[in-house]
Design an enzyme around this catalytic site. Sequence first.
Site, PDB file in Angstrom:
ATOM      1  N   ASN A 119     -29.901 -20.780  77.358  1.00  0.00           N
ATOM      2  CA  ASN A 119     -30.253 -19.594  78.140  1.00  0.00           C
ATOM      3  C   ASN A 119     -31.773 -19.529  78.285  1.00  0.00           C
ATOM      4  O   ASN A 119     -32.502 -20.032  77.435  1.00  0.00           O
ATOM      5  CB  ASN A 119     -29.765 -18.344  77.395  1.00  0.00           C
ATOM      6  CG  ASN A 119     -30.117 -17.057  78.119  1.00  0.00           C
ATOM      7  OD1 ASN A 119     -29.922 -16.921  79.332  1.00  0.00           O
ATOM      8  ND2 ASN A 119     -30.638 -16.086  77.375  1.00  0.00           N
ATOM      9  N   HIS A 135     -34.817 -16.680  78.572  1.00  0.00           N
ATOM     10  CA  HIS A 135     -35.108 -15.259  78.403  1.00  0.00           C
ATOM     11  C   HIS A 135     -36.556 -15.012  78.842  1.00  0.00           C
ATOM     12  O   HIS A 135     -37.454 -15.765  78.452  1.00  0.00           O
ATOM     13  CB  HIS A 135     -34.911 -14.856  76.940  1.00  0.00           C
ATOM     14  CG  HIS A 135     -35.067 -13.388  76.742  1.00  0.00           C
ATOM     15  ND1 HIS A 135     -34.090 -12.481  77.105  1.00  0.00           N
ATOM     16  CD2 HIS A 135     -36.091 -12.655  76.259  1.00  0.00           C
ATOM     17  CE1 HIS A 135     -34.520 -11.254  76.853  1.00  0.00           C
ATOM     18  NE2 HIS A 135     -35.725 -11.333  76.339  1.00  0.00           N
ATOM     19  N   LEU A 175     -25.744 -12.138  82.718  1.00  0.00           N
ATOM     20  CA  LEU A 175     -25.889 -10.924  81.913  1.00  0.00           C
ATOM     21  C   LEU A 175     -24.740 -10.622  80.948  1.00  0.00           C
ATOM     22  O   LEU A 175     -24.791  -9.620  80.244  1.00  0.00           O
ATOM     23  CB  LEU A 175     -26.119  -9.723  82.831  1.00  0.00           C
ATOM     24  CG  LEU A 175     -27.397  -9.799  83.668  1.00  0.00           C
ATOM     25  CD1 LEU A 175     -27.591  -8.531  84.473  1.00  0.00           C
ATOM     26  CD2 LEU A 175     -28.619 -10.059  82.797  1.00  0.00           C
ATOM     27  N   SER A 201     -32.852 -17.325  91.708  1.00  0.00           N
ATOM     28  CA  SER A 201     -33.970 -18.201  92.091  1.00  0.00           C
ATOM     29  C   SER A 201     -34.123 -19.344  91.080  1.00  0.00           C
ATOM     30  O   SER A 201     -34.486 -20.461  91.458  1.00  0.00           O
ATOM     31  CB  SER A 201     -35.262 -17.412  92.260  1.00  0.00           C
ATOM     32  OG  SER A 201     -35.698 -16.867  91.049  1.00  0.00           O
ATOM     33  N   ASP A 206     -29.348 -13.224  72.974  1.00  0.00           N
ATOM     34  CA  ASP A 206     -30.708 -13.756  72.776  1.00  0.00           C
ATOM     35  C   ASP A 206     -31.004 -14.168  71.337  1.00  0.00           C
ATOM     36  O   ASP A 206     -32.105 -13.947  70.827  1.00  0.00           O
ATOM     37  CB  ASP A 206     -31.757 -12.708  73.211  1.00  0.00           C
ATOM     38  CG  ASP A 206     -31.540 -12.247  74.637  1.00  0.00           C
ATOM     39  OD1 ASP A 206     -31.192 -13.096  75.482  1.00  0.00           O
ATOM     40  OD2 ASP A 206     -31.709 -11.047  74.907  1.00  0.00           O
ATOM     41  N   LEU A 235     -22.173 -11.511  77.636  1.00  0.00           N
ATOM     42  CA  LEU A 235     -22.067 -12.337  76.427  1.00  0.00           C
ATOM     43  C   LEU A 235     -21.015 -13.409  76.655  1.00  0.00           C
ATOM     44  O   LEU A 235     -19.949 -13.125  77.201  1.00  0.00           O
ATOM     45  CB  LEU A 235     -21.579 -11.471  75.259  1.00  0.00           C
ATOM     46  CG  LEU A 235     -22.575 -10.831  74.326  1.00  0.00           C
ATOM     47  CD1 LEU A 235     -21.824 -10.216  73.150  1.00  0.00           C
ATOM     48  CD2 LEU A 235     -23.619 -11.815  73.834  1.00  0.00           C
TER      49      LEU A 235
HETATM   50  C1  GRF Z   1     -35.129 -14.557  84.968  1.00  0.00           C
HETATM   51  O1  GRF Z   1     -36.355 -13.930  84.718  1.00  0.00           O
HETATM   52  C2  GRF Z   1     -34.471 -14.983  83.699  1.00  0.00           C
HETATM   53  O2  GRF Z   1     -35.368 -15.298  82.674  1.00  0.00           O
HETATM   54  C3  GRF Z   1     -33.695 -13.765  83.300  1.00  0.00           C
HETATM   55  O3  GRF Z   1     -33.240 -13.217  84.506  1.00  0.00           O
HETATM   56  C4  GRF Z   1     -34.103 -13.592  85.573  1.00  0.00           C
HETATM   57  C5  GRF Z   1     -33.263 -14.218  86.624  1.00  0.00           C
HETATM   58  O4  GRF Z   1     -33.961 -14.392  87.818  1.00  0.00           O
HETATM   59  N1  GRF Z   1     -32.712 -14.074  82.309  1.00  0.00           N
HETATM   60  P1  GRF Z   1     -33.291 -15.243  88.980  1.00  0.00           P
HETATM   61  O5  GRF Z   1     -31.902 -14.653  89.247  1.00  0.00           O
HETATM   62  O6  GRF Z   1     -33.204 -16.655  88.523  1.00  0.00           O
HETATM   63  O7  GRF Z   1     -34.188 -15.087  90.158  1.00  0.00           O
END
Ligand code: GRF
Length: 192
Positions: free
Chosen positions: A105, A107, A88, A16, A148, A90
């Site tokens: 990135n 987080h 997800l 999203s 992170d 590295l």
């Molecule tokens: C988000 O909350 C982002 O911060 C985290 O993973 C989620 C991804 O959501 N790293 P989407 O796939 O963009 O809906």
Amino acid sequence: MLKIKNIAIFASGSGSNAENIIKYYKNNKVGTVKIVLCNVANAYVLTRASNLGIPSMSFSKVDFYKSNKIIDKLLSEEIDLIVLAGFLWLVPKNIIKSYENKIINIHPALLPNYGGKGMYGDNVHKAVIADGKKESGITIHYVNEEYDDGNIIFQAKCEISDEDTPATLAQKVHALEYEYFPKVIESVIMRL
Ligand code: GRF
């Protein structure tokens, strides 16, 4: 007139944020999303990219860590900035080196707390709520070879009420992500 910068988005799931960024950068004067790269062959982000007319590529662990396939693609597409949006894995050394301070990135918590391996998605929100925290938020940071861990560029906060659950906190955090991530990307592009 400055050259419009090419953005590559890496994502692993729903996407999203990727969709929100792609929409923001349609007809934008500073950047454009050139490609979506994904490590999960059936992730919904690939459908979103295709619906929005953005090319995408999925890749395996071997492609990513043991070949030059991804770096070659980034270079041939003349990518200026890499954006990780729910990605997800590295990022390997060869890509970090070629894109120093050009990978960012997002987080879904206030780093340096609630980050590191395994701290993604609902795990983060569950941990924050279990600790009884009164606020959480988002952190946008440069990417280095640790999870992170790179320099923080931007943070925004939201309050946590007694009624919040991991799901409602996720919604609040997503709202911050949609509001700020595209604009922060723009500010990073201006500094490239
Ligand atoms: C988000 O909350 C982002 O911060 C985290 O993973 C989620 C991804 O959501 N790293 P989407 O796939 O963009 O809906």
